[in-house]
Each structure stands twice: as C-alpha cells, then as structure tokens.
Scaffold this active site. Structure first.
Site, PDB file in Angstrom:
ATOM      1  N   SER A   1       2.878  -2.089   6.265  1.00 48.98           N
ATOM      2  CA  SER A   1       1.950  -3.172   5.937  1.00 48.98           C
ATOM      3  C   SER A   1       2.604  -4.537   6.045  1.00 48.98           C
ATOM      4  O   SER A   1       1.968  -5.551   5.762  1.00 48.98           O
ATOM      5  CB  SER A   1       1.397  -2.974   4.527  1.00 48.98           C
ATOM      6  OG  SER A   1       2.445  -3.044   3.565  1.00 48.98           O
TER       7      SER A   1
ATOM      8  N   HIS B   1      11.092 -10.075   9.910  1.00 48.90           N
ATOM      9  CA  HIS B   1      11.782  -8.805  10.094  1.00 48.90           C
ATOM     10  C   HIS B   1      11.008  -7.868  11.007  1.00 48.90           C
ATOM     11  O   HIS B   1      11.501  -6.779  11.329  1.00 48.90           O
ATOM     12  CB  HIS B   1      12.079  -8.140   8.744  1.00 48.90           C
ATOM     13  CG  HIS B   1      10.870  -7.668   7.998  1.00 48.90           C
ATOM     14  ND1 HIS B   1      10.270  -8.398   7.001  1.00 48.90           N
ATOM     15  CD2 HIS B   1      10.142  -6.525   8.092  1.00 48.90           C
ATOM     16  CE1 HIS B   1       9.240  -7.735   6.512  1.00 48.90           C
ATOM     17  NE2 HIS B   1       9.134  -6.587   7.161  1.00 48.90           N
TER      18      HIS B   1
ATOM     19  N   ASP C   1      10.468 -15.412   5.886  1.00 51.64           N
ATOM     20  CA  ASP C   1      10.056 -14.146   6.487  1.00 51.64           C
ATOM     21  C   ASP C   1       8.719 -14.264   7.226  1.00 51.64           C
ATOM     22  O   ASP C   1       7.728 -13.629   6.861  1.00 51.64           O
ATOM     23  CB  ASP C   1       9.961 -13.065   5.402  1.00 51.64           C
ATOM     24  CG  ASP C   1       9.998 -11.659   5.991  1.00 51.64           C
ATOM     25  OD1 ASP C   1      10.207 -11.526   7.206  1.00 51.64           O
ATOM     26  OD2 ASP C   1       9.811 -10.702   5.225  1.00 51.64           O
TER      27      ASP C   1
END
Length: 857
Positions: free
Chosen positions: A245, A102, A133
């Site tokens: 983060s 993402h 991811d």
C-alpha cells in the site's frame, strides 16, 4: 478525568446537526469539554454520507494504479529486488504518478503501472526527493486507450485531527478491481478486512478507513542502514495498511488527497502518512517547466527542484524538554508569543553529519530559536527557508545549556550530496556515500561506499555498506581515486584493501583482493542517471589500454598448445583414478561446505614435521635463503622426467609418521574454489569449496592436479592452490571435468612457483596395477587446513563396491557407473586426499562425493 470524558461523551450525544452543520455554541462547548481538540471542519466532514463516499471513490479508484517495480542494481539505501506498490495520477495531461521515494528508488529500476482495467503501461522515474518519502513516475497518457480516469487533486490544508479518511491502494499485494455499489453501504466498505475475490482471480479491493489521530508524529524509523525520512512531521491513523500500500492516496470525502501513505507498524494497526506541502511544491516545478507535449514523448527537459540542507537532523521537543536542555524562561515566553497558540515545542538538534555545514558549529541538544531573525518552531517553515536560499548563508540563533549562541551557516545543495552515478565492478556496486547513509553511519558524504560487494569484493570478505579507505596502498577518498588505482591493476593481481564498517567505525580492516582473472563479468562500467529520460547511461570506467589483459597463465601460445596436448594424453588414464567410499562427504543442499574442511589433529608430532618441511625449503633456497643456481635446474628436470619416488632418498624423522606420508606430502595441494554468482548453474549448491588434490604431472611448463568434483563442480571457477611442500599460493585453471566419474584436472603454471618452489613440488607416482584386493594394507594421506599432512593406516575390506549416489531435488552432477574401495577406518566425511602403499605410490583418489542430505526433525 473519567468524569470529564463521560461528560464530553454526553455533549457529543446531545449535538444536534442542522443542514448548515453544528451550531456555534455547541462547537465552543465541544472545544472546552473535549480532552483533545478536534477541528470543527473535520467534525463537519465526518458527517459525510455513504453516497458522498461512493461518489468520491468512484472518481478516485480509476486514478489509482498498481506499480510493479524491479530494482536492477543495489544503490544507496535500496537493495536489488522486485516488489509491488501503489501510485496515483496527479497530472493527467503530463502523465505524472505520485508514489513513495522507496518505490521510485534512488537507483535504476524497471517499472510498469497496472490500471484498473488491467492495462499495463511502462513508467519511468521522473523525480525522487533526496530526503522525504515521495517521488514521481511518468507514463505516456496516450498509451492508456480503454479507461476513463481523472487526476486526484491535492488538499493538504484539509488534514486535521479527527478527519475521516480512506486509504485506496494495493494492500498486501492485492490489485484493485471494480466493486459493485452494494458494497458501499453505510460508508463501511473501506474496512475491507474481508477480501472481495472471485474464484478465478485472486484480486480484491483494498480500501481501508481510518481517522487521523495525529498531525505531529515523528517520522517513523525504518532501518538503521537503509532509507529513513527525517526533519518532517508525519500523520498517524489506525487504518491498518500493510505491504504493497506504499504510495496510496489518503483521501477525504470530497475525493481529494490530504496525505500520502508511506508506512505502517507491523505489530499494530497504525499507519503513517506523509504531508503533501512539499509534494505540491515539487509538482508545480514540473507543471511550470515541462510542456505537455514533451512528456508524452518520453523525453523532457530536466527540471531542477531547489533543495537545501545544513546536514543536521532535528527533533521537535516539548517546552518541558527544552527547559531541561537549558532553554531560558524569557526565551520560551518570547517563542510562545510569536507562535500560534497550538504550538507545543521547539526544534532541537539531534545529530550532525561529519564534514557538513553544521559540523563543529551545532551540537546535539542545541535548541533553535531564530533563523534569519524569525522564530522557527516547525519543520515546514525551516525547510522553506533552506530550499529558497540554496548557496546562501543563514544566521541561526540557538541556546546551548542556557547560553545564547549565534552561528552563520552556508546552505548546501542537497542534490550535490545525493549520488546519481555508480561504478559496477565484478558484479558489485560502488558509489559516493549519500547524505542518507552518511547520516545513518555518521561518516562524511562522498566517501567510497559499497552498496553491493558483488563477486570480487565479497570473495575478499568486504561486506555490504563498507567504506573503502585504501586500495593497493593508495588512499581512495573519493570514487575517482578508486577508479584511478583500480585501472593500474592487472587481471589476477592480489592487492591489499582497507575498509571501515559502521558497526566498527573506529577500527580499519585489511583484506587481500584478487582482481578478476577471468571475464565472468563485464569490465568496470560507470552508470550515470539521465534525468531527461529516467534511464541510466553506461560507459566504460577504464580505458581499453589499461592493465586488464589475460592469457591462460601469462604464457605464450606455444606453451598453451603444449598444455592442451598434455591434457589430452593424461585425461584418458582413468584406470589410476579410483575412489574410496568411506571418504564420502555429504553436504546439505545450499550449504557452502567443501570437500575437506575441518582441521584434523594428526597422530604425528607436528613440531618435528614442521622442522622437516622447513629444512627441506632451506636446502632448496640455500643456506642464505637464496635460490641455488648451480645444478638446480638439471636436478629438477631429472626428478620430473623419472617421476619415480623410489629413486629419491627419503629421510624419515624419528616420529610416528609413515613413510608414505612423507613421500606423498610434496605432491599434495589444498585447493580453494570460488564460483561467481553469475555462474551458479548446473545445480551448484554453494559458491565456496575446499578440498585436497594430488599433483599428477609437474614439468617446467605445466602442472596438473587431480581432484574430486565436489571440490571443482564446474569449469567456471576461480581456483587457488596452496602447496604442502612450499609456502605459496598461486592461481589455477580447470581444464577437464569428467562427465560421469568423480574427478577433474586443474592446471597451474610451475613458473609461478619460482625455482625453489618448482624444485620442492613434485608429481605423485600413480600405481594402477596390480589392483587392490581384500585385506591389503593402505595409507590414507591428506591435508588439513594448516597444510599439514596427516596419514592413517587402514585395510581394504571390499575392493569393488558399487557406488549409488541418490538424485537431488535440483538437477546437478552426480557420480555414477563407478566402483569404489571400502576401507575399515578413515578420517570422516570432512577430509580428502589419496590412498597409497607404504612406498608412497598413489593407488586411489580419496574423494568426496556431493549428495543431498534430507534432514527431518
């Protein structure tokens, strides 16, 4: 239970640690007494000293970078926008950075990496996984000139419950800086609840500590209509990571990455980490197939990473749950014997994508037992089998409600249902429906999907995430069909479009789409991702010989010159344009409120008025509904040339409607104005406006409408006119905007009305002399949204009031140096039209003024 826990704590307190670690007897006692089994290796690792962590962090921190990304276009699951994230170097020689999917995003992005010493290096997408991811970015290693750094090695096998970890990254948008060793005391630096910042720079170290609590957590759900990871386990720890983060390395005391930080729970301190097994596999493909020298040139041979799918979502359920789903006891015993003793459950089908390999063969609730004759209870093993057998058939034995079923499925290439191209049309983005969104919406992959409606589609009411089924009456099952149909349409064409939404999937909606008449945006373009550079190549989607051509009104050059000449003459007649102060509309900044708006119930009898309008149109069309051809044109030209209402016979119905209302009604139009987002300049506070205009000139070749500038704010507008005298809607062009006074002129093509419409419509008679005086009776005449004329008699209370429109926060047009007329009664702030005498001659423009309203609570 409490006594057992207290006893366990006593055991922990009595553990004696030698130089070689924990004794075997104490290790076995820990395993038998602790409620949760903790890996002995993790217990040893947790004995790391502050010096061990200092050395590890000194190696890791220089390899962590802050990523600044800007998504240029909405695509698939991600909207357009910019943000901050984290990445870390995993291959120093080839310049490969690991981060989240993402962050890399499936669509085009512009990104740069900010290193520890503030060197800013451009990065390009190298790979993004279709499901999990993670993704890779590439940078030129030679561009980093003033920093010594090392790549962070992987150690996915080191992850275990109880392992103490550190998350190093750009937490909450904070950037990494070098930290003094005084902060590295007792291994407590990474708690970082305080931010170590200087007075000059708002930057701080973001190193958070935690302990891995789970290795088998379900993948966290992010958005119903966005990206979600699935068919994998996640790790969980209470490290308290926040936004920015994403992509941070999760390291152990040896400085090795054991997981990849992916998300967190905003309402708590839980953080979710992605295991690295599939990341290691993907990186090996790049390291084996790409030479170091080729990557340094920002161009490389595309690497294909095999990824297989059955288009189904699985969940890991405990054995108790699988028994409730019908799993046989003998099957459970066989699975337990074939699996490690730590196994707690089996894989169960949660959902199946329509049209995929599993559709109509697998159902939610099916329990997977054997895959190609092998007991499979873990996501990782199943994924290995799928990725290594793309394009081949696979045998799956499952149990459904106590019955054993065997199915043979074809493993599909996951990349084939992950789009790498899109069509940009009128600022919108349309592309094939991806596997990600097909899973979210329960639609078939490959349908025409609206990632961003842009200007043309949003103007028609097509929302984001819509599925286009038909355009101009033709089926558009794939994007090529949509492009083929669109290429046949001419500019300004109005065609029906049928679409579906996932929130109302069983009901199709139909809207009218107006193909862009102007070149507010570039012609339709096709963007294709180039995996050898990480960039997106663009090419025209429609040939230049298609139907896209536009003249001002489809008229000849001579007619256009006549239009401009007539405009020059009319625009100087400012004396006939006066404004009414009680008709001022005040709209809050940012609200899409137009000049006139709400439907106002007229005092007349609407049934009688509608009958009168219907009879007038029927007379113009003839008794059989066809246009008259004998003498209509001569009569039409005579009325326009004279332009005098007094010479016509006006029939007044037996109602309370005024003579002025029926004389003025054929001269009024309702104007709808759309402003493209690309032209939101000059302080325009909305994109959509409504207002009433009055026809001031009407001939066979040109029509002009006067309207206030709160309806037509700028010339870059799409204007549609609806006539009160004839049921038709035609486009118009803004030809004049007064720089100071509150009026504009809009031109239309009378030929678009047809012979009957052109005969029904006429220009108003403008009466500038004598000027109005105090006590004069006037009629306020306007249109409501139903195109019904409404009038009210009023009295002038002050014929010359100085107008004072305050300045707005954002610089924009405001009327100034004007005197307006004040009347005793009007229709309120959401209405506009004209002021006329009892014979229907226009004496002033009942205008709307745009001002900013400062609301206080």
């Amino acid at each position: 239970m409490a006594e057992a826990i207290l006893g366990s704590l006593d055991v922990i307190k009595k553990v004696r640690v030698s130089d070689d670690g924990i004794s075997i007897a104490e290790e076995q006692l820990l395993k038998t007494r602790l409620p949760m089994e903790i890996d002995s290796g993790a217990a040893v690792e947790n004995l790391a000293t502050a010096e061990d962590w200092r050395k590890a962090l000194s190696r890791v921190v220089p390899a962590v970078v802050v990523l600044r990304t800007t998504a240029c276009r909405a695509f698939d699951t991600e909207p357009a926008g910019s943000g901050y994230a984290t990445g870390f170097i995993v291959d120093k020689k080839r310049g490969i950075i690991l981060t989240n999917r993402h962050v890399v995003k499936p669509g085009p992005i512009v990104a740069e990496a900010v290193f520890l010493n503030r060197e800013e290096i451009p990065v390009h997408p190298l790979y993004r996984d279709p499901v999990h991811d993670f993704g890779f970015l590439h940078f030129d290693p030679g561009a980093v000139q003033f920093l010594e750094y090392e790549e962070i090695p992987f150690a996915p096998e080191a992850a275990s419950v109880g392992l103490e970890i550190r998350v190093v990254g750009n937490d909450s948008g904070e950037k990494l800086i070098t930290f003094p060793s005084s902060f590295l005391l007792s291994g407590e630096i990474p708690w970082m609840r305080d931010q170590f910042a200087t007075s000059r720079r708002k930057e701080s170290v973001s190193i958070l500590s935690g302990t891995i609590a789970r290795l088998d957590r379900d993948a966290p759900p992010y958005k119903r209509d966005g990206y979600n990871d699935f068919n994998t386990f996640y790790m969980q720890a209470a490290s308290g990571t926040k936004g920015g983060s994403s992509g941070s390395p999760v390291i152990d005391c040896k400085g090795c990455a054991v997981a990849l930080n992916a998300g967190s729970k905003t309402a708590g301190a839980s953080a979710y980490f992605l295991p690295l097994e599939r990341v290691v596999r993907a990186l090996k493909f790049f390291q084996e197939d790409i030479l170091e020298s080729s990557l340094s040139k920002n161009s490389w041979q595309p690497v294909h990473i095999p990824r297989g799918t059955l288009q189904m979502t699985l969940m890991h359920k405990g054995f108790d749950e699988t028994r409730r789903l019908g799993l046989k006891r003998e099957t459970e015993q066989m699975v337990r014997q074939a699996s490690p003793s730590t196994e707690t459950g089996m894989l169960v089908v949660d959902s199946v994508v329509p049209g995929g390999p599993s559709h109509k063969l697998l159902e939610p609730g099916d329990v997977l037992v054997l895959v190609n004759g092998e007991v499979v209870t873990q996501f990782l093993r199943l994924e290995v089998l799928l990725d290594d057998n793309v394009g081949k058939h696979i045998d799956i034995e499952l149990e459904r409600g106590g019955a054993t079923i065997t199915v043979t499925l074809l493993i599909q290439d996951l990349h084939s249902i992950t789009p790498n191209f899109f069509l940009e049309v009128s600022g919108g983005v349309v592309h094939p429906l991806s596997y990600q969104q097909a899973r979210n919406f329960r639609f078939t992959c490959g349908l025409v999907y609206v990632a961003d409606p842009g200007y043309m589609l949003s103007r028609a009411g097509v929302p984001k995430h819509a599925i286009i089924k038909k355009l101009a009456g033709e089926e558009t099952s794939v994007l090529d069909d949509f492009i083929a149909v669109y290429s046949k349409l001419s500019r300004g064409a109005r065609v029906p479009l049928e679409f579906l939404t996932y929130v109302d999937r069983h009901r199709s909606k139909s809207v009218l789409v107006t193909v862009d008449r102007h070149e507010w945006y570039a012609p339709p373009q096709l963007y294709v991702r180039d995996d050898s550079t990480g960039l997106w190549n663009v090419k025209p989607a429609i040939s230049t010989t298609s139907a896209f051509s536009l003249s001002l009104f489809g008229s000849s050059n001579g007619e256009q010159q006549q239009l401009l000449s007539t405009y020059d003459n009319i625009s100087t007649k400012e004396g006939s344009t006066v404004s009414v102060v009680n008709g001022v509309e005040k709209s809050c900044e940012g609200e899409a409120t137009g000049s006139s708006g709400e439907s106002v119930q007229a005092s007349d009898a609407p049934i009688i008025e509608s009958e009168t309008k219907r009879r007038r149109v029927n007379n113009l069309l003839g008794g059989d509904g066809l246009a008259n051809t004998d003498g209509t044109s001569d009569h039409f030209e005579h009325n326009i040339a004279d332009n005098e209402v007094a010479e016509e016979t006006v029939t007044i119905p037996a109602s309370s409607a005024s003579t002025a209302e029926h004389v003025i009604e054929p001269t009024l139009v309702m104007m709808e104005v759309h402003i493209p987002p690309s032209a939101m300049l000059d302080g325009v506070h909305a994109q959509h406006f409504f207002g009433t205009g009055v026809i001031v000139h009407h001939s066979q070749s040109l029509g002009l409408v006067a309207v206030d500038r709160n309806t037509v704010a700028i010339s870059v507008s799409d204007v549609m006119l609806s006539f009160a005298a004839y049921p038709i809607e035609i486009p118009a062009e803004v030809v004049f905007l007064h720089p100071v006074h509150n009026f504009a002129l809009v031109a239309y093509d009378p030929a678009a009305l047809g012979s009957a419409g052109a005969a029904a419509v006429r220009a108003a008679t403008l009466l500038s002399e004598p000027p109005l005086s105090r006590g004069d009776a006037v009629y306020l005449v306007g249109l409501n949204r139903s195109l019904q004329a409404t009038s009210r008699k009023s009295v002038v209370t002050n014929p010359s009031v100085a107008l004072n429109v305050g300045a707005a926060d954002c610089p924009r047009y405001r009327a100034m140096n004007m005197e307006v007329i004040e009347v005793d009664t009007d229709f309120g702030h959401s209405f506009s039209g004209v002021l006329a005498d009892e014979l229907g001659r226009v004496q002033a423009l009942w205008a709307s003024f745009s001002t900013q309203v400062f609301c206080t609570l």
